[in-house]
Design an enzyme around this catalytic site. Structure first.
Site, PDB file in Angstrom:
ATOM      1  N   CYS B 137       0.831  -1.206   0.000  1.00 62.38           N
ATOM      2  CA  CYS B 137       0.000   0.000   0.000  1.00 62.38           C
ATOM      3  C   CYS B 137       0.864   1.254   0.000  1.00 62.38           C
ATOM      4  O   CYS B 137       1.395   1.662   1.043  1.00 62.38           O
ATOM      5  CB  CYS B 137      -0.918  -0.010   1.219  1.00 62.38           C
ATOM      6  N   CYS B 140      -0.363   4.118   2.177  1.00 63.37           N
ATOM      7  CA  CYS B 140      -0.150   3.919   3.612  1.00 63.37           C
ATOM      8  C   CYS B 140       1.313   4.129   3.997  1.00 63.37           C
ATOM      9  O   CYS B 140       1.609   4.742   5.024  1.00 63.37           O
ATOM     10  CB  CYS B 140      -0.521   2.498   4.026  1.00 63.37           C
ATOM     11  N   ASP B 141       2.223   3.576   3.222  1.00 62.59           N
ATOM     12  CA  ASP B 141       3.596   3.424   3.703  1.00 62.59           C
ATOM     13  C   ASP B 141       4.623   4.336   3.031  1.00 62.59           C
ATOM     14  O   ASP B 141       5.797   4.344   3.439  1.00 62.59           O
ATOM     15  CB  ASP B 141       4.038   1.954   3.528  1.00 62.59           C
TER      16      ASP B 141
END
Lengths: 331, 331
Positions: B137, B140-141
């Site tokens: 992701c 997200c990261d």
């Protein structure tokens, strides 16, 4: 003749605009042909509460957002443009004729939507055309009946919603419905019944009944109502009749080009929204098996584009069955 | 045992929440069982531009709106609740078992969605579990890889979007894709190529290539990449590997209860979203033939409820074919 398009979408309602967003975002040369102005039937809705993620929005506001979103990716929208015929050429190109112009495209998405169903009773056409008391849209016309008495006809979601809306304007509303039970969502029927049961309510129901005629001198003055169980006829004096008895698909112009069902809906393969003509897809309320909801119409338009891409990649796919590997979102 | 529900929805992503809105708005006693927390995969998306009528919105914001909309009509949502089995009883009632409880309902809508597909190469699992440089992701990261070098893998919409997103953080991004052509929407591929062609671009493509191993001491230090045409292997030193190679349906728990396709998608009648078990519908990315888009998943949930109402009206309908008179929005 104009340059060929990748995709011509016929109809600028929710289904057509959903398709236009996806087709143009994918950089397909996209044209939307709209008979009147964008939005279709949803423009007549004042309060939408069931388009997921929108708590509350009006039809015109929602359509404005959809139009802006699609045109920012260069979808072209031609309004006041009625399609009068379609042809499929031997080379697979599709021809779309309007009164003034001829367009061609590799794929066509039929999204003409549907129109108000008539009661087909004496007086209806006459008073409708004269703007003299017959209406099909409570949201649009309720303010004209302030402190007047109206009759509404129907038992579905729109009938209940618009009848409730009318009670805020009219001095008295009589809702005529041919059955005891309502097709409308239960939450709406509860709201309707709560209104009926209010002290001094201005809403009355006349069940198991149909309107058989609309009468008056130059404007609506009364509705003739028949009880379908007793055959007894009564007269309701009123200033307007609102007809909420459903929709008919706007598919007259494709008769003979694609297959239509008995009720005029466009036949298709519901998994892929393919009609019998290669490259011609269908989306929204005009197709067989449509759920007739705003978001399902929008998603139909999106689905049609996803499968159009599959057709462009491999035209022979048109006659194949369902395969899960075809899922267009796959790796 | 809890009181029976009208409708149990398994999965609280877009499909499940679309279903929950419609079922609860129709006053059906509705329960959503969600393994983690509402939203599913869409929570990992920072920028949604293709949900019609939303110009731009994040996944978590969209899900919050959908949850609020559904719960205001009394849909019950149980989070952190994993379904471990289903049964159909002789009286037509359906039983849904979680680890701690047992629920029953007249209808079940399966909307479990899908999960990230793995590369299945050495090092992937190890570094993923350790949170040591393997991610699925970008949204997200990405911030964890500021001024670091990463490898991304894949060629679809998510791969391109998240790779572009990563270029805003990482000092260098190498995108590894097994083909020359991208499945992603053209507008995205154009954006990708523009980025690659910038002067001093921090984005490079390695096409016709696959990652065969991820290596390092305690954390990712390099990816081994093989050219599928020449079989030549190269090593890319990097701090992270982002895997964007699609999804697999979360359908392990219904194996043997409904039919699954070769790739694990739930088989259904796409016109009505019926599985082979009466009363059990399917909606969203987990079904055969899904278009894998946000709005099509939402509409699947809505469609499932519309047809659930048809099933409640007439259970014998389950084995019937398509009829346009069934269109639930009709008169």
């Amino acid at each position: 003749m104009a340059e060929p398009y990748d995709c011509i979408i016929i109809g600028g309602g929710p289904a057509g605009l959903g398709a236009a967003l996806y087709a143009s975002r994918d950089r397909f040369k996209t044209l939307v042909l709209e008979k009147f102005y964008p939005g279709g039937q949803i423009n007549t809705t004042d309060r939408i509460e069931n388009y997921p993620a929108f708590d509350k929005i009006s039809g015109p506001d929602l359509i404005e957002k959809m139009v802006n979103q699609a045109t920012q990716f260069d979808a072209e929208i031609k309004t006041s443009t009625e399609v009068i015929g379609l042809k499929s050429h031997d080379n697979g190109m599709l021809q779309v004729d309007t009164e003034d112009e001829m367009f061609t495209a590799r794929a066509v998405i039929l999204a003409p939507g549907s129109a108000y169903r008539n009661l087909d009773v004496p007086g209806e056409e006459e008073f409708r055309n004269a703007g003299a008391g017959v209406s099909y849209c409570g949201t649009c016309d309720a303010p004209f009946f302030k402190d007047r008495k109206v009759v509404t006809v129907g038992g579905g979601n729109t009938a209940v919603e618009d009848t409730l809306h009318l009670t805020k304007f009219a001095s008295e509303v009589v809702m005529v419905h041919r059955r005891q039970e309502f097709r409308a969502a239960r939450v709406l029927v509860e709201e309707l019944m709560a209104k009926v049961n209010e002290a001094n309510s201005n809403l009355n129901l006349q069940l198991d009944s149909v309107v058989t005629a609309i009468e008056g001198q130059g404007k609506v003055e009364r509705a003739i109502v028949k009880n379908v169980k007793t055959d007894q006829e009564t007269t309701i004096d009123c200033d307007g009749v609102f007809v909420f008895v459903g929709m008919v698909p706007n598919t007259e112009f494709v008769k003979g080009f694609v297959d239509l069902s008995e009720h005029g809906y466009i036949k298709c393969d519901p998994a892929y929204l393919r009609t019998k003509v290669p490259g011609v897809f269908v989306a929204g309320d005009c197709r067989v098996g449509a759920a007739m909801q705003l978001v399902t119409a929008v998603a139909d338009g999106v689905n049609a584009v996803m499968w159009m891409k599959q057709y462009f990649r491999d035209p022979s796919w048109w006659n194949e069955g369902i395969k899960d590997e075809l899922a267009p979102g796959g790796w």
